[in-house]
Design an enzyme around this catalytic site. Structure first.
Site, PDB file in Angstrom:
ATOM      1  N   TYR A   1      -1.740  -0.745  10.729  1.00  0.00           N
ATOM      2  CA  TYR A   1      -1.857  -0.848   9.329  1.00  0.00           C
ATOM      3  C   TYR A   1      -0.701  -0.835   8.376  1.00  0.00           C
ATOM      4  O   TYR A   1      -0.183  -1.480   7.508  1.00  0.00           O
ATOM      5  CB  TYR A   1      -3.064  -0.180   8.561  1.00  0.00           C
ATOM      6  CG  TYR A   1      -3.311  -0.441   6.991  1.00  0.00           C
ATOM      7  CD1 TYR A   1      -3.713  -1.883   6.841  1.00  0.00           C
ATOM      8  CD2 TYR A   1      -3.092   0.670   6.119  1.00  0.00           C
ATOM      9  CE1 TYR A   1      -3.861  -2.021   5.305  1.00  0.00           C
ATOM     10  CE2 TYR A   1      -3.012   0.305   4.945  1.00  0.00           C
ATOM     11  CZ  TYR A   1      -3.573  -1.151   4.638  1.00  0.00           C
ATOM     12  OH  TYR A   1      -3.845  -1.272   3.228  1.00  0.00           O
TER      13      TYR A   1
ATOM     14  N   SER B   1       0.724  -1.192   0.013  1.00  0.00           N
ATOM     15  CA  SER B   1       0.036   0.052   0.011  1.00  0.00           C
ATOM     16  C   SER B   1       0.933   1.187   0.094  1.00  0.00           C
ATOM     17  O   SER B   1       1.927   1.124   0.460  1.00  0.00           O
ATOM     18  CB  SER B   1      -0.883  -0.002   1.337  1.00  0.00           C
ATOM     19  OG  SER B   1      -1.572   1.212   1.411  1.00  0.00           O
TER      20      SER B   1
END
Length: 246
Positions: free
Chosen positions: A157, A143
């Site tokens: 995350y 990501s």
């Protein structure tokens, strides 16, 4: 153009919805033979039916990536069913966004299990096979949060996605002469991932995702990495909406 993709067997985890499903449809349309794996069998079956209706080839496999034995069993089943495996796309992921001060360790555990361990279990299942035949391609979904820490709210995350990116680069250095390794780092992409957030940041996350680009944009990036000649390894692709600052 389907050169480099035609007839390759591709296994996609988290393949029932969103980015995984769109990648399956896109690669099948380019001539790949696709295996979609995930927890919701009914969603997988829908993807397989769509691909078959369009003239492609796909099969569904129920899978929870946190179970290493199950991951290995699915890889073995794909090879038994298709006769080979050329590409693994570690796409399954969770993104519950919450300030660390709220100390939701259950969410932390879930992200570590799915985002990191799930990726490692996929690698563990295919790597001996790819090394033995001296070919194969492992594509891991990181990501932009694995490039720049997303905080407040996305700290853990980001930690998992930095880990995926680091694992991808280390693996490339170790086996790059025989196995290709790619890390994909998307920004806001339209998918179910935004629904992982159920806590205090839920509305903020969903507002942020109003700028999201379609999953097809990431599917095209993945196809680009796969279609390269065998001696070309696309190591990283970062893509995000043009208006996304983070």
């Amino acid at each position: 153009m389907s050169e480099g993709i035609q007839s390759k067997v591709v296994l996609i985890t988290g393949g029932g919805t969103g980015l995984g499903a769109e990648t399956a449809r896109h690669l099948a349309a380019r001539g790949a033979r696709v295996a979609v794996a995930g927890r919701r069998k009914e969603k997988l079956d829908e993807v397989v039916a769509e691909i078959a209706k369009a003239g492609g080839e796909a099969r569904a496999y129920q899978l929870d990536v946190v179970d290493k034995k199950e991951v290995k069993a699915v890889v073995d089943a794909v090879i038994a069913g298709f006769g080979k495996l050329d590409v693994l796309i570690n796409n399954a992921g969770l993104m519950p966004i919450r300030p660390m001060a709220e100390v939701n360790t259950d969410e932390w555990d879930a992200m570590i299990d799915v985002n990191i361990k799930g990726t490692l279990y996929g690698i563990a299942a295919v790597l001996p096979i790819f090394l033995k035949k001296e070919s194969g391609h492992i594509i891991n979904l990181s990501s932009v949060a694995g490039v720049k820490v997303f905080a407040p709210g996305g700290t853990v995350y980001s930690g998992t996605k930095f880990a995926v990116r680091a694992i991808s680069e280390g693996l490339r250095q170790e086996v790059g002469g025989k196995v290709r390794v790619t890390s994909i780092e998307p920004g806001a992409v339209e998918s179910d991932l935004k629904f992982s957030t159920t806590g205090t940041a839920a509305s903020t996350v969903r507002d942020f995702y109003k700028i999201a680009i379609p999953a097809s944009a990431v599917a095209r990036a993945i196809a680009y990495a796969i279609e390269q000649p065998a001696d070309v390894d696309i190591n990283e692709i970062v893509l995000r909406p043009t208006v996304q600052e983070f």
